[in-house]
Design a protein around this motif. Structure first.
Motif, PDB file in Angstrom:
ATOM      1  N   GLY A   1      10.448  71.732  20.760  1.00  0.00           N
ATOM      2  CA  GLY A   1      11.404  71.011  20.754  1.00  0.00           C
ATOM      3  C   GLY A   1      12.386  71.993  19.517  1.00  0.00           C
ATOM      4  N   LEU A   2      11.772  71.186  18.344  1.00  0.00           N
ATOM      5  CA  LEU A   2      12.750  71.847  16.624  1.00  0.00           C
ATOM      6  C   LEU A   2      12.523  73.143  16.318  1.00  0.00           C
ATOM      7  CD1 LEU A   2      10.528  69.324  14.154  1.00  0.00           C
ATOM      8  CD2 LEU A   2      12.949  69.233  14.551  1.00  0.00           C
ATOM      9  N   LEU A   3      11.455  74.074  17.143  1.00  0.00           N
ATOM     10  CA  LEU A   3      11.610  75.838  17.182  1.00  0.00           C
ATOM     11  C   LEU A   3      12.651  75.731  17.949  1.00  0.00           C
ATOM     12  CD1 LEU A   3       8.265  76.280  17.543  1.00  0.00           C
ATOM     13  CD2 LEU A   3       9.078  76.684  15.182  1.00  0.00           C
ATOM     14  N   GLU A   4      13.110  75.311  18.917  1.00  0.00           N
ATOM     15  CA  GLU A   4      14.083  76.271  20.165  1.00  0.00           C
ATOM     16  C   GLU A   4      14.784  75.104  19.442  1.00  0.00           C
ATOM     17  OE1 GLU A   4      14.081  77.542  23.022  1.00  0.00           O
ATOM     18  OE2 GLU A   4      11.812  78.225  22.295  1.00  0.00           O
ATOM     19  N   ALA A   5      15.678  74.774  18.823  1.00  0.00           N
ATOM     20  CA  ALA A   5      16.625  74.116  18.584  1.00  0.00           C
ATOM     21  C   ALA A   5      17.370  75.048  17.281  1.00  0.00           C
ATOM     22  CB  ALA A   5      16.612  72.514  17.137  1.00  0.00           C
ATOM     23  N   GLY A   6      16.707  75.061  16.119  1.00  0.00           N
ATOM     24  CA  GLY A   6      16.681  76.454  15.298  1.00  0.00           C
ATOM     25  C   GLY A   6      16.342  78.102  16.285  1.00  0.00           C
ATOM     26  N   LYS A   7      16.506  77.977  17.199  1.00  0.00           N
ATOM     27  CA  LYS A   7      16.827  79.581  18.103  1.00  0.00           C
ATOM     28  C   LYS A   7      17.889  79.089  18.457  1.00  0.00           C
ATOM     29  CE  LYS A   7      12.257  80.679  19.688  1.00  0.00           C
ATOM     30  NZ  LYS A   7      11.584  80.550  21.084  1.00  0.00           N
ATOM     31  N   ARG A   8      18.870  78.198  19.234  1.00  0.00           N
ATOM     32  CA  ARG A   8      19.877  78.235  19.283  1.00  0.00           C
ATOM     33  C   ARG A   8      21.295  78.381  18.284  1.00  0.00           C
ATOM     34  NH1 ARG A   8      17.281  73.961  21.932  1.00  0.00           N
ATOM     35  NH2 ARG A   8      18.185  72.647  20.959  1.00  0.00           N
TER      36      ARG A   8
ATOM     37  N   TRP B   1       7.515  62.929   8.921  1.00  0.00           N
ATOM     38  CA  TRP B   1       6.386  62.389   9.997  1.00  0.00           C
ATOM     39  C   TRP B   1       7.597  60.935  10.537  1.00  0.00           C
ATOM     40  CZ3 TRP B   1       2.871  64.654  11.305  1.00  0.00           C
ATOM     41  CH2 TRP B   1       2.081  65.023  10.517  1.00  0.00           C
ATOM     42  N   GLU B   2       8.459  60.232  11.135  1.00  0.00           N
ATOM     43  CA  GLU B   2       9.485  59.621  11.147  1.00  0.00           C
ATOM     44  C   GLU B   2       9.800  60.071  11.941  1.00  0.00           C
ATOM     45  OE1 GLU B   2       9.249  59.020   7.578  1.00  0.00           O
ATOM     46  OE2 GLU B   2       8.231  57.900   7.347  1.00  0.00           O
ATOM     47  N   THR B   3      10.109  61.178  11.602  1.00  0.00           N
ATOM     48  CA  THR B   3      11.410  61.956  12.705  1.00  0.00           C
ATOM     49  C   THR B   3      10.191  62.472  14.119  1.00  0.00           C
ATOM     50  OG1 THR B   3      11.177  64.181  11.672  1.00  0.00           O
ATOM     51  CG2 THR B   3      13.268  63.131  10.803  1.00  0.00           C
ATOM     52  N   LEU B   4       9.284  62.525  13.719  1.00  0.00           N
ATOM     53  CA  LEU B   4       8.749  63.288  14.887  1.00  0.00           C
ATOM     54  C   LEU B   4       8.277  62.458  15.685  1.00  0.00           C
ATOM     55  CD1 LEU B   4       5.394  65.898  13.149  1.00  0.00           C
ATOM     56  CD2 LEU B   4       8.195  66.369  13.889  1.00  0.00           C
ATOM     57  N   VAL B   5       7.985  62.609  17.150  1.00  0.00           N
ATOM     58  CA  VAL B   5       7.951  61.206  17.985  1.00  0.00           C
ATOM     59  C   VAL B   5       6.955  62.213  18.694  1.00  0.00           C
ATOM     60  CG1 VAL B   5       8.408  60.590  20.236  1.00  0.00           C
ATOM     61  CG2 VAL B   5       9.732  61.097  18.565  1.00  0.00           C
ATOM     62  N   GLU B   6       5.666  61.231  19.393  1.00  0.00           N
ATOM     63  CA  GLU B   6       4.562  61.632  19.880  1.00  0.00           C
ATOM     64  C   GLU B   6       4.977  62.363  22.065  1.00  0.00           C
ATOM     65  OE1 GLU B   6       1.275  59.569  20.434  1.00  0.00           O
ATOM     66  OE2 GLU B   6       0.334  59.210  17.655  1.00  0.00           O
ATOM     67  N   GLY B   7       4.682  62.798  22.382  1.00  0.00           N
ATOM     68  CA  GLY B   7       4.283  63.350  23.350  1.00  0.00           C
ATOM     69  C   GLY B   7       3.626  61.941  24.770  1.00  0.00           C
TER      70      GLY B   7
ATOM     71  N   THR C   1      -0.060  64.561  21.991  1.00  0.00           N
ATOM     72  CA  THR C   1       0.390  65.052  20.231  1.00  0.00           C
ATOM     73  C   THR C   1       1.830  65.700  20.595  1.00  0.00           C
ATOM     74  OG1 THR C   1       0.626  67.021  22.629  1.00  0.00           O
ATOM     75  CG2 THR C   1      -1.442  66.323  21.471  1.00  0.00           C
ATOM     76  N   ILE C   2       2.262  66.250  19.284  1.00  0.00           N
ATOM     77  CA  ILE C   2       3.565  66.122  18.756  1.00  0.00           C
ATOM     78  C   ILE C   2       3.926  67.590  18.833  1.00  0.00           C
ATOM     79  CG2 ILE C   2       3.333  64.677  16.612  1.00  0.00           C
ATOM     80  CD1 ILE C   2       2.970  66.875  14.909  1.00  0.00           C
TER      81      ILE C   2
END
Length: 185
Positions: free
Chosen positions: A64-71, A47-53, A57-58
């Protein structure tokens, strides 16, 4: 939370690592699991790595994590591996007396011959540099219909020549498999 093999061990901080040998063992187990390599879904996030927008919400972080996985997947080397594309196949046909039955029109025998011709055509369309051989089972023996070759017309002519012969005797699957094995060696 426990997985199928052992207890789940989350990220261990330095403070927790100092609490005793049990935490140190958990840290070592985590490092061993990481060295073995894990599937993407097994990667643990805290949970420490997640940042609220800005909206509280997260979802932006998750996106962003999903996009990083796609890249990461797109940057991976995707040169196709060349697999063994030359196939060697022995087609074994039943030429026994049971093929003379008329439950399939005109007979099982003639229908099998027709489908075998279609199979040979399609096989060589899909596998142009492959090899095919034909065997028949009749009178308790395995008979060679055509030798192993890459010429579809040779096989089709050999199958058409079967139309003049009548099915007879009993099939011997063991003899057919032994002859096919010998042809492939």
């Amino acid at each position: 939370m426990a997985d199928s093999d052992e207890e789940y061990i989350g990220d261990v901080t330095e403070d927790e690592d100092l609490q005793g040998s049990q935490s140190a063992a958990a840290s070592r187990a985590k490092r061993r699991r990481k060295q073995r390599g894990q599937a993407e879904w097994e990667v643990s996030r805290t949970w420490e790595t997640l940042v609220e927008g800005a909206d509280g919400t997260i979802s932006s972080t998750v996106e962003g994590l999903l996009e990083a996985g796609k890249r990461k997947r797109l940057l991976r080397d995707t040169t196709p591996l060349q697999r063994g594309i030359i196939r060697h196949l022995i087609l074994v046909l039943d030429l026994s007396q049971s093929m003379a039955e008329k439950d399939l029109r005109p007979t099982r025998y003639l229908l099998t011959i027709r489908y075998a011709q279609e199979f040979v055509r399609e096989f060589f369309e899909q596998n142009p540099i492959s090899q095919l051989g034909l065997l028949g089972l009749r009178d308790g023996l395995a008979v060679r219909i055509s030798d192993m070759s890459g010429n579809p017309t040779e096989h089709i002519n050999a199958i058409q020549a079967l139309r003049t012969q009548d099915p007879k005797g009993l099939p011997s699957l063991q003899n057919g498999l032994e002859m096919a094995r010998g042809s492939l060696l």
